[in-house]
Motif scaffolding. Sequence first.
Motif, PDB file in Angstrom:
ATOM      1  N   LYS A 184       0.869  -1.190   0.000  1.00  0.00           N
ATOM      2  CA  LYS A 184       0.000   0.000   0.000  1.00  0.00           C
ATOM      3  C   LYS A 184       0.900   1.232   0.000  1.00  0.00           C
ATOM      4  CE  LYS A 184      -3.603  -2.289   2.645  1.00  0.00           C
ATOM      5  NZ  LYS A 184      -3.840  -2.757   4.009  1.00  0.00           N
ATOM      6  N   PRO A 185       1.068   1.884  -1.150  1.00  0.00           N
ATOM      7  CA  PRO A 185       2.057   2.964  -1.259  1.00  0.00           C
ATOM      8  C   PRO A 185       1.841   4.079  -0.236  1.00  0.00           C
ATOM      9  CG  PRO A 185       1.128   2.420  -3.421  1.00  0.00           C
ATOM     10  CD  PRO A 185       0.366   1.626  -2.413  1.00  0.00           C
ATOM     11  N   ASP A 186       0.591   4.328   0.111  1.00  0.00           N
ATOM     12  CA  ASP A 186       0.308   5.417   1.041  1.00  0.00           C
ATOM     13  C   ASP A 186       1.007   5.246   2.388  1.00  0.00           C
ATOM     14  OD1 ASP A 186      -1.111   7.614   0.201  1.00  0.00           O
ATOM     15  OD2 ASP A 186      -2.663   7.319   1.734  1.00  0.00           O
ATOM     16  N   THR A 187       1.277   3.997   2.751  1.00  0.00           N
ATOM     17  CA  THR A 187       1.878   3.767   4.075  1.00  0.00           C
ATOM     18  C   THR A 187       3.321   4.256   4.139  1.00  0.00           C
ATOM     19  OG1 THR A 187       2.527   1.528   3.481  1.00  0.00           O
ATOM     20  CG2 THR A 187       0.407   1.772   4.599  1.00  0.00           C
ATOM     21  N   ASP A 188       3.895   4.635   2.999  1.00  0.00           N
ATOM     22  CA  ASP A 188       5.228   5.239   3.061  1.00  0.00           C
ATOM     23  C   ASP A 188       5.157   6.643   3.668  1.00  0.00           C
ATOM     24  OD1 ASP A 188       7.393   3.677   2.607  1.00  0.00           O
ATOM     25  OD2 ASP A 188       7.430   3.935   0.438  1.00  0.00           O
ATOM     26  N   ARG A 189       3.936   7.138   3.886  1.00  0.00           N
ATOM     27  CA  ARG A 189       3.806   8.448   4.527  1.00  0.00           C
ATOM     28  C   ARG A 189       3.676   8.343   6.047  1.00  0.00           C
ATOM     29  NH1 ARG A 189      -0.987  10.168   2.083  1.00  0.00           N
ATOM     30  NH2 ARG A 189      -0.964  11.835   3.618  1.00  0.00           N
ATOM     31  N   VAL A 190       3.697   7.113   6.568  1.00  0.00           N
ATOM     32  CA  VAL A 190       3.744   6.957   8.030  1.00  0.00           C
ATOM     33  C   VAL A 190       5.072   7.571   8.496  1.00  0.00           C
ATOM     34  CG1 VAL A 190       3.995   5.257   9.902  1.00  0.00           C
ATOM     35  CG2 VAL A 190       2.336   4.863   8.073  1.00  0.00           C
ATOM     36  N   PRO A 191       5.046   8.390   9.568  1.00  0.00           N
ATOM     37  CA  PRO A 191       6.320   8.996  10.020  1.00  0.00           C
ATOM     38  C   PRO A 191       7.198   7.978  10.750  1.00  0.00           C
ATOM     39  CG  PRO A 191       4.507   9.651  11.453  1.00  0.00           C
ATOM     40  CD  PRO A 191       3.895   8.810  10.385  1.00  0.00           C
ATOM     41  N   TRP A 192       7.716   6.996   9.974  1.00  0.00           N
ATOM     42  CA  TRP A 192       8.538   5.953  10.593  1.00  0.00           C
ATOM     43  C   TRP A 192       9.732   6.573  11.290  1.00  0.00           C
ATOM     44  CZ3 TRP A 192       5.777   1.803  10.676  1.00  0.00           C
ATOM     45  CH2 TRP A 192       5.008   1.395   9.587  1.00  0.00           C
ATOM     46  N   LYS A 193      10.140   5.916  12.370  1.00  0.00           N
ATOM     47  CA  LYS A 193      11.306   6.421  13.109  1.00  0.00           C
ATOM     48  C   LYS A 193      12.541   5.625  12.690  1.00  0.00           C
ATOM     49  CE  LYS A 193       8.882   7.646  17.323  1.00  0.00           C
ATOM     50  NZ  LYS A 193       8.506   6.982  18.563  1.00  0.00           N
ATOM     51  N   THR A 201       1.061  -2.668   6.067  1.00  0.00           N
ATOM     52  CA  THR A 201       1.402  -2.038   4.782  1.00  0.00           C
ATOM     53  C   THR A 201       1.124  -2.995   3.622  1.00  0.00           C
ATOM     54  OG1 THR A 201       3.658  -2.889   4.849  1.00  0.00           O
ATOM     55  CG2 THR A 201       3.297  -0.721   5.838  1.00  0.00           C
ATOM     56  N   GLY A 202       0.763  -4.254   3.973  1.00  0.00           N
ATOM     57  CA  GLY A 202       0.683  -5.312   2.956  1.00  0.00           C
ATOM     58  C   GLY A 202      -0.687  -5.451   2.330  1.00  0.00           C
ATOM     59  N   THR A 203      -0.810  -6.453   1.458  1.00  0.00           N
ATOM     60  CA  THR A 203      -2.054  -6.670   0.721  1.00  0.00           C
ATOM     61  C   THR A 203      -3.161  -7.079   1.683  1.00  0.00           C
ATOM     62  OG1 THR A 203      -1.808  -8.996   0.411  1.00  0.00           O
ATOM     63  CG2 THR A 203      -0.735  -7.632  -1.162  1.00  0.00           C
ATOM     64  N   LEU A 217      -4.147   8.295   6.689  1.00  0.00           N
ATOM     65  CA  LEU A 217      -3.737   7.837   5.357  1.00  0.00           C
ATOM     66  C   LEU A 217      -4.924   7.335   4.564  1.00  0.00           C
ATOM     67  CD1 LEU A 217      -0.615   5.768   6.438  1.00  0.00           C
ATOM     68  CD2 LEU A 217      -0.679   8.164   5.733  1.00  0.00           C
ATOM     69  N   ARG A 218      -4.790   7.432   3.234  1.00  0.00           N
ATOM     70  CA  ARG A 218      -5.864   6.930   2.372  1.00  0.00           C
ATOM     71  C   ARG A 218      -5.543   5.502   1.919  1.00  0.00           C
ATOM     72  NH1 ARG A 218      -5.492   9.811  -2.192  1.00  0.00           N
ATOM     73  NH2 ARG A 218      -3.660  10.845  -1.385  1.00  0.00           N
ATOM     74  N   ASN A 219      -6.506   4.838   1.361  1.00  0.00           N
ATOM     75  CA  ASN A 219      -6.347   3.512   0.729  1.00  0.00           C
ATOM     76  C   ASN A 219      -5.774   2.456   1.668  1.00  0.00           C
ATOM     77  OD1 ASN A 219      -7.175   4.691  -1.691  1.00  0.00           O
ATOM     78  ND2 ASN A 219      -5.061   5.341  -2.113  1.00  0.00           N
ATOM     79  N   LEU A 220      -6.231   2.459   2.901  1.00  0.00           N
ATOM     80  CA  LEU A 220      -5.733   1.424   3.814  1.00  0.00           C
ATOM     81  C   LEU A 220      -6.700   0.251   3.844  1.00  0.00           C
ATOM     82  CD1 LEU A 220      -4.278   3.410   6.813  1.00  0.00           C
ATOM     83  CD2 LEU A 220      -3.063   2.213   5.025  1.00  0.00           C
TER      84      LEU A 220
END
Length: 494
Positions: free
Chosen positions: A329-338, A419-421, A491-494
Amino acid sequence: MGNPEPKPLKRFRRGLVWLRNDLRLNDNTALYRGAQSCRELAAVFIACPISWQEQDEGEPVVAFRLACLRELQQRLAERNIPLYFLEIARFQQVPRAMEEIVHKLEIEALFANSEYPYNEQRRDDAVRTALKNAGLQVEFCSDRTLLPPGAVKTGGGETYKVFTPFKRAFVARCGSDYFAPLPPPRKMETAAGWPRWIQLAEQHNLVRTIPGKLPGYELTPDRNGRLLGWMPGEKAGARHLRAFREKIGRYALERDFPAKDATSRLSPYLNCGAVSIRQCVQMAFAENGGGWSGGNQGAECWLGELLWREFYTHLIAAFPRLSMHKPFKPDTDRVPWKYDAQLFRSWCEGTTGVPIVDAAMRQLNETGWMHNRLRMVVASFLTKNLLIDWRWGERYFMQRLIDADLAANNGGWQWAASTGTDSVPYFRVFNPYSQSKRFDRHGEFIRRFVPELRHLSEKAIHCPPPLDGYPAPVCDVAQSRDQAIAAFAGLRNL
Ligand code: FAD
């Protein structure tokens, strides 16, 4: 439905089997077809330590692979199939090397079992093109999975992205006796003139000895030949499978309890191919009235787990971006990972102060393996409670697991990180303390791997009071859970 009819075999004088993660004599499709279609047969294994390192494959998985290869060499020799070994740095050098090998050994046909991660597919495409251009017959066989990736599609012709409908369609597609394992190769004619070693270009030697170690991979077996407690080889894999048959009936009830030895522990063997997926299914079918739903709850549940392996392998074949560590899910790359190195180190070393997480990570570091329930717990803890990028955890697992497999590992990490399918919903975060109380009620597993806590009572061990010699928790589990949910919520598209 019986086994699919094999294609008619051509006869060749000399064939070559290229071994990879299929290190067994029995039920090896490429080896079987090579032996059927050629009078003389050799095998080759090409180690690419730099590419392996770049793919994060660590010492445990590589050392186990080499040790399995060594056992197989002896078994192949008994059938007059010499096994050659070549070490080159990278996958990109393989096509050129393979051209030289087939030329020097006067090979007419190459056989190999398909591999599905992106880099492996590209390597194999290049080899196929090079050898076909040189006039060879090249056959890549479907062997690693029950059905080849792409064989089970939705009504709309798409790859299934959710497990349950995939499983349903898969089982509907298959009959019960579909997966009969193949016999081992016959004894081949002795080849005159195949040398002990051959000098290739760029100082590479094709040799008949398997090295004990490779540069960068220094793990050595103990004096009984075990690696991190695991006995390598096809015979050991077969023993594991037989031993598990005795307890498969209890699998559904006991598989979630890490202190029990209730799962098959076949993953290292399945991963390097010392045991085949069809051998596993054949055993489970035999315990389950000959099919998928024969009423043996344990066997049915286990067959379902084997289909998770199948599912993730089909996904990695269909979506190259998974091999490149991109989220499904590309949108999850916007999670502010530490990217907090110190927190990450405490997770790696098993010093987070959360006992079940620490016990699990120490199990991984000490044995190269971790119980499935705990893989989910520690992955959830890293990605949700610590909000550390799931790719750090994925990488650490690849480096430390003796069963490291890109498809299953990436699938597991993306599942846990949401983040997966087909992944855990982001708002359902595992609570490590509840998981600990539920699945290690008496603290038996924690005591086994965290000696500092051995003296604690059943009640105190899951969430201990401040103690000398054991760290305080690195985070507040309840608070960090809420923060993780908030980080995903927008986030969108989760
Ligand atoms: P059993 O319970 O006996 O299951 C039998 C076989 O089914 C396993 O050997 C495995 O081949 C397959 N299987 C079972 N569960 C899964 C699953 N969830 N996904 C894919 N295949 C499965 N498995 C690996 O083989 N390699 C990995 O690198 C890997 N990394 C993982 C990372 C995470 C974060 C998670 C959550 C899971 C991962 N798994 C991986 C899946 C699973 O944890 C292991 O396959 C299992 O624990 C191996 O133990 P076993 O052989 O006793 O399994």
